[in-house]
Design a protein around this motif. Structure first.
Motif, PDB file in Angstrom:
ATOM      1  N   GLN A  28      21.583  21.036  42.941  1.00  0.00           N
ATOM      2  CA  GLN A  28      20.684  22.123  43.307  1.00  0.00           C
ATOM      3  C   GLN A  28      20.190  22.910  42.104  1.00  0.00           C
ATOM      4  O   GLN A  28      20.039  24.115  42.155  1.00  0.00           O
ATOM      5  N   ASP A  29      19.970  22.209  41.015  1.00  0.00           N
ATOM      6  CA  ASP A  29      19.360  22.808  39.828  1.00  0.00           C
ATOM      7  C   ASP A  29      20.160  23.939  39.225  1.00  0.00           C
ATOM      8  O   ASP A  29      19.606  24.896  38.699  1.00  0.00           O
ATOM      9  N   ALA A  30      21.467  23.894  39.330  1.00  0.00           N
ATOM     10  CA  ALA A  30      22.263  24.929  38.694  1.00  0.00           C
ATOM     11  C   ALA A  30      23.139  24.266  37.637  1.00  0.00           C
ATOM     12  O   ALA A  30      24.360  24.231  37.743  1.00  0.00           O
ATOM     13  N   GLN A  31      22.481  23.754  36.594  1.00  0.00           N
ATOM     14  CA  GLN A  31      23.221  22.984  35.592  1.00  0.00           C
ATOM     15  C   GLN A  31      24.226  23.852  34.853  1.00  0.00           C
ATOM     16  O   GLN A  31      25.369  23.467  34.618  1.00  0.00           O
ATOM     17  N   LEU A  32      23.777  25.071  34.498  1.00  0.00           N
ATOM     18  CA  LEU A  32      24.681  25.958  33.767  1.00  0.00           C
ATOM     19  C   LEU A  32      25.930  26.241  34.587  1.00  0.00           C
ATOM     20  O   LEU A  32      27.057  26.133  34.100  1.00  0.00           O
ATOM     21  N   LEU A  33      25.715  26.584  35.847  1.00  0.00           N
ATOM     22  CA  LEU A  33      26.858  26.943  36.683  1.00  0.00           C
ATOM     23  C   LEU A  33      27.777  25.750  36.900  1.00  0.00           C
ATOM     24  O   LEU A  33      28.990  25.907  36.965  1.00  0.00           O
ATOM     25  N   ALA A  34      27.189  24.557  36.995  1.00  0.00           N
ATOM     26  CA  ALA A  34      28.030  23.372  37.152  1.00  0.00           C
ATOM     27  C   ALA A  34      28.948  23.218  35.953  1.00  0.00           C
ATOM     28  O   ALA A  34      30.158  22.977  36.103  1.00  0.00           O
ATOM     29  N   ALA A  35      28.381  23.412  34.771  1.00  0.00           N
ATOM     30  CA  ALA A  35      29.206  23.280  33.570  1.00  0.00           C
ATOM     31  C   ALA A  35      30.267  24.371  33.525  1.00  0.00           C
ATOM     32  O   ALA A  35      31.446  24.108  33.247  1.00  0.00           O
ATOM     33  N   VAL A  36      29.857  25.606  33.829  1.00  0.00           N
ATOM     34  CA  VAL A  36      30.820  26.706  33.789  1.00  0.00           C
ATOM     35  C   VAL A  36      31.915  26.492  34.821  1.00  0.00           C
ATOM     36  O   VAL A  36      33.092  26.741  34.573  1.00  0.00           O
ATOM     37  N   GLN A  37      31.515  26.003  35.969  1.00  0.00           N
ATOM     38  CA  GLN A  37      32.478  25.738  37.035  1.00  0.00           C
ATOM     39  C   GLN A  37      33.570  24.783  36.558  1.00  0.00           C
ATOM     40  O   GLN A  37      34.761  25.027  36.752  1.00  0.00           O
ATOM     41  N   VAL A  38      33.133  23.696  35.905  1.00  0.00           N
ATOM     42  CA  VAL A  38      34.124  22.712  35.462  1.00  0.00           C
ATOM     43  C   VAL A  38      34.969  23.300  34.334  1.00  0.00           C
ATOM     44  O   VAL A  38      36.208  23.168  34.328  1.00  0.00           O
ATOM     45  N   ILE A  39      34.305  24.002  33.395  1.00  0.00           N
ATOM     46  CA  ILE A  39      35.067  24.494  32.241  1.00  0.00           C
ATOM     47  C   ILE A  39      36.024  25.606  32.653  1.00  0.00           C
ATOM     48  O   ILE A  39      37.215  25.589  32.340  1.00  0.00           O
TER      49      ILE A  39
END
Lengths: 222, 510, 105
Positions: A47-58
């Motif tokens: 859903q176009d939230a690349q930053l949040l996806a990365a932050v979520q994993v990190i």
């Protein structure tokens, strides 16, 4: 294709969260949590939230769950929990509550959820060639400047709170209640033998000057 | 939102420094204390200096709030920092109560921390940080600010509740408060998410504008959203049925922390509740008013009845605080009727009640702090108060005064506050609420007066094997707290006019 | 044939609601403090997923910015919460969370 990915990761997310709730071993629960969090990160990507996806994993999978596992291992509570329920009607009540909420959700399922004004704080993808990180960052430093600043206070609190709680002190002589006595409950104060509680070289707080903790404590604080 | 002439340039919103001055003063003092503690490390003067910094920060925040009050009264509300902060009479009034409660808590803690050998500087820093969150909450004009401020005020309280590491009850209070607090903030967040989806914004005034301009055909998501917001905030104000944490946490936490939680936290919680529901969702008034009324009735009944059977004084005061939340909710329910005059009256009553309640409850817990010294704050049995009037006449007299004020005896602030709430309920034609309120007050009078009777009528039992109880020399800080609370409660009781006037100026419905 | 099915926002929203419910029920039925705390994380994540979905649906960057705050809050909560848990368990070593009288009264 997109739908296929959704189905797979939705199944994984559900499996993970059910493991958290039903797993008997806290380590399994933590691993189930990782599964659920990573699946949610995939939905963020979709859903176009690349930053949040990365932050979520990190942040989540990388830091939060590791912290959980660390505490589980540190405390040695990685064994099975008794399923004895101290409050009689709590479990059925919780399940009934869950069923009601779920029924309402299904009632809403076929309808439009997002009925609000679009792009109240600016569109998700701006024309000027910003990527997702830039767009979110701009919003954080303009529209959301105030909550952003308040979160700074949150981090200070987390540091002070963590240090003050986790610092070792409290020799047996200093303990002023037996815990259960104060709450009027009869229970066993399991395994609270002095030898276990007194840490090697653990400092007692000075009687006269409360802030003057030992060198070791202040090192932990700084 | 912000015009972007040059795409590379970031146009940051204008910041009205006075508007966020109180938060800066409080958080700044906290950070200086932490720095002092970590750089200087030891020495008894570190705590003195921290205390000085804390008092300075709180007083500065108070002065800035006074300045804000004058500006707001002359020029109207200020919106600043991209509309996230709204300084209006309502926010400043409640912020001032929070700051006053913080000052009293800091003074109350000054002796307590030394007596119980807790880590003073950290304690003060956490209290100040929590107060920062509370003040931010009173002026929040965005649900996200409400959420973040709620966390900033709650997380230090979790730590403070667990602060006394020598008492397991304190740590249990901390963990219980923590788990239920985190649960409630998760519910609040999900509620905010649903409201965001339904309205497209999280700004409180933005939601109001949206709902005034649009009629939603499918309201399910919005209704579910603000039901969850209500549940999340209900936990913070300890309204029944979201009160189950209150007795244990109030009992287990160090008593000055309990005083802070019961006064300032409740004020901040109500600030958010009133603002969110009165400003953002007024168009759905008819949907949520019955829920507020139900919460009010439940809180009044459960709080008053359960307090009667308590044998622990702190637990009893905890249930009494639940009942007080019920009275404030009665004012809130009256504030949500269509009739504007009656609604303004209800809001005024709720604000006034919060003001009086904060001082009454801090005063009562201050006496408990002193009395509990010989038990290291671990137990607060009713029996400990037997014959207190003989041993400590002044202390017993003050506690009796605070209890009678909470019961609503005439010539105390509590009486005027209750009268205001009932009058507002009658004016708003919420007769049932007024009747339940009066009945609850009658029941509540029983347990307040029981404690008074225990203190005055019973002879002290000859203690065998127990050392003679030394007369408690009340420390200057605690003495100041007791005197201030008693004076304000009394003055409000005798001359309520000025304070009512302030509360009237603070309503946002006029 | 799976690709023919259309993926709508409602799929995500319903999934998020289900995750939220699982977390909430889990918190109420479990006794282990650490697991209860994990359930809170699940609930926060469900809220995050809802925000991101709405952000996408409304084409509004605000929803994504909000999730950023939730992540910070969750991290701070975890730090403090685990510190409290460590402090309490250190004192009654060998005890399970059952001995902590959560939710009593």
């Amino acid at each position: 294709m997109e739908f296929g990915i959704f189905v797979v990761f939705a199944a994984l997310a559900l499996a993970g969260s059910l493991t958290v709730v039903l797993g008997h071993n806290p380590v399994h629960c933590a691993l189930g949590l990782v599964l659920a969090l990573v699946s949610v990160a995939v939905f963020f990507l979709q859903q176009d939230a690349q930053l949040l996806a990365a932050v979520q994993v990190i942040v989540y999978a990388g830091a939060v769950v590791v912290l959980f596992l660390f505490v589980i291992m540190l405390l040695g509570v990685d064994r099975e929990e008794t399923l004895h329920e101290p409050i009689r009607y709590q479990r059925p009540a919780a399940l009934a509550l869950g069923a009601i909420v779920l029924a309402e959700v299904l009632f809403l399922a076929g309808r439009t959820w997002a009925t609000g004004t679009p792009s109240a704080r600016g569109p998700l993808e701006e024309d000027a060639g910003y990527n997702n990180i830039e767009t979110v960052a701009r919003t954080l430093f303009t529209d959301f400047l105030w909550p952003f600043e308040i979160t700074a206070a949150l981090l200070v609190i987390a540091v002070v709170g963590g240090v003050v709680l986790a610092r070792r002190s409290g020799q047996p002589a200093e303990l002023v209640d037996e815990g259960d006595a104060a709450t009027g409950e009869s229970g066993t104060n399991a395994g609270s033998s002095p030898s276990e509680r007194a840490p090697a070289g653990g400092p007692a707080l000075s009687r006269m000057a409360p802030p003057a903790a030992s060198e070791r404590d202040t090192e932990a604080a700084s | 939102m912000i015009a972007q002439a040059d795409p590379q340039e970031l146009v940051t919103p204008t910041v009205d420094w006075l508007a966020i001055g109180p938060e800066i003063a409080l958080a700044g003092a906290a950070i200086f204390i932490v720095l002092l503690r970590s750089i200087v490390r030891r020495g008894p003067w570190v705590y003195r200096a921290s205390l000085f910094l804390a008092i300075g920060g709180v007083v500065a925040a108070g002065v800035l709030l006074g300045r804000q009050w004058n500006i707001v009264r002359d020029d109207g509300a200020i919106d600043t920092i991209a509309g996230m902060v709204r300084i209006d009479g309502f926010g400043v009034f409640l912020g001032a109560i929070v700051v006053a409660a913080t000052l009293l808590t800091v003074l109350l803690a000054s002796a307590y921390v030394e007596r119980e050998r807790l880590e003073g500087p950290e304690y003060l820093a956490l209290v100040l940080m929590s107060a920062t969150g509370m003040v931010a909450m009173t002026t929040a004009n965005d649900l996200i600010v409400v959420f973040v401020a709620l966390e900033v005020l709650s997380i230090p309280l979790y730590v403070l509740a667990a602060f006394d590491r020598r008492r397991l009850a304190s740590q249990e209070a901390g963990i219980k408060y923590f788990v239920l607090g985190a649960f409630s903030s998760a519910i609040l967040l999900y509620g905010i998410a649903l409201v965001y989806g339904a309205t497209g914004t999280t700004s409180i005034t933005g939601i109001a504008d949206f709902l005034a301009a649009n009629t939603l055909l499918e309201q399910g998501v919005l209704l579910a959203g603000f039901a969850l917001v209500l549940v999340g905030l209900g936990f913070k104000i300890a309204a029944v049925p979201f009160h189950m944490w209150t007795p244990d946490v109030y009992q287990g936490a160090p008593t000055p922390v309990t005083a802070f939680m019961s006064s300032a936290t409740k004020v901040a919680g109500f600030a958010a509740l009133l603002r969110v529901f009165e400003v953002a969702f007024p168009t759905y008034r008819e949907d949520w008013r019955p829920v507020i009324a139900a919460l009010a009735v439940l809180s009044l009944v459960v709080g008053s009845v359960a307090a009667v059977v308590q044998t622990d004084v702190k637990r009893m005061l905890a249930y009494s605080s639940i009942a007080h939340a019920g009275y404030i909710l009665v004012g809130f329910a009256a504030a949500s009727v269509g009739n504007r005059d009656a609604a303004a009256r209800g809001q005024e009553a709720a604000l006034f009640y919060l003001l009086v309640y904060a001082f009454m409850t801090i005063g009562a817990f201050a006496v408990v702090t002193v009395v509990a010294r010989r038990r290291h704050d671990a137990r607060h049995d009713l029996d400990d108060y037997r014959g207190l009037a003989v041993r400590e006449p002044i202390l017993a007299g003050l506690l009796a005064f605070f209890l009678l004020a909470q019961a609503g005896v005439p010539l105390t602030g509590g009486f005027v506050a209750k009268l205001q709430v009932f009058a507002a309920a009658v004016e708003a034609r919420q007769y049932a609420l007024a009747i339940v309120g009066v009945l609850a007050a009658v029941v509540a009078a029983f347990f307040y007066i029981r404690l008074v009777v225990v203190m005055f009528a019973s002879e002290p039992e000859p203690a065998e094997g127990e050392e003679a109880v030394p007369r408690a020399a009340v420390e200057p800080g605690t003495g100041f707290v007791l005197a201030t609370c008693a004076a304000i409660t009394l003055v409000i009781g005798i001359l309520p006019g000025t304070f009512l006037h302030f509360a009237r100026d603070a309503t946002f419905l006029l | 044939m799976i690709a023919a099915l259309e993926l709508t926002a409602n799929h995500y929203l319903v999934l998020a609601a289900v995750l939220f419910t699982i977390g909430a029920v889990g918190l109420l039925i479990r006794r282990n403090v650490l697991v209860m705390f994990m359930c809170v994380e699940l609930m926060l994540n469900a809220a995050n997923l809802t925000f991101v979905t709405f952000a996408r649906e409304l084409d509004d960057v605000g929803g994504q910015a909000i999730v950023f705050f939730t992540l910070v809050v969750a991290a701070a909560e975890v730090a403090v919460g685990l510190a409290i848990i460590v402090a309490i368990f250190r004192r009654r070593r060998g005890a399970t969370a059952d001995d902590v009288h959560l939710l009593k009264g």
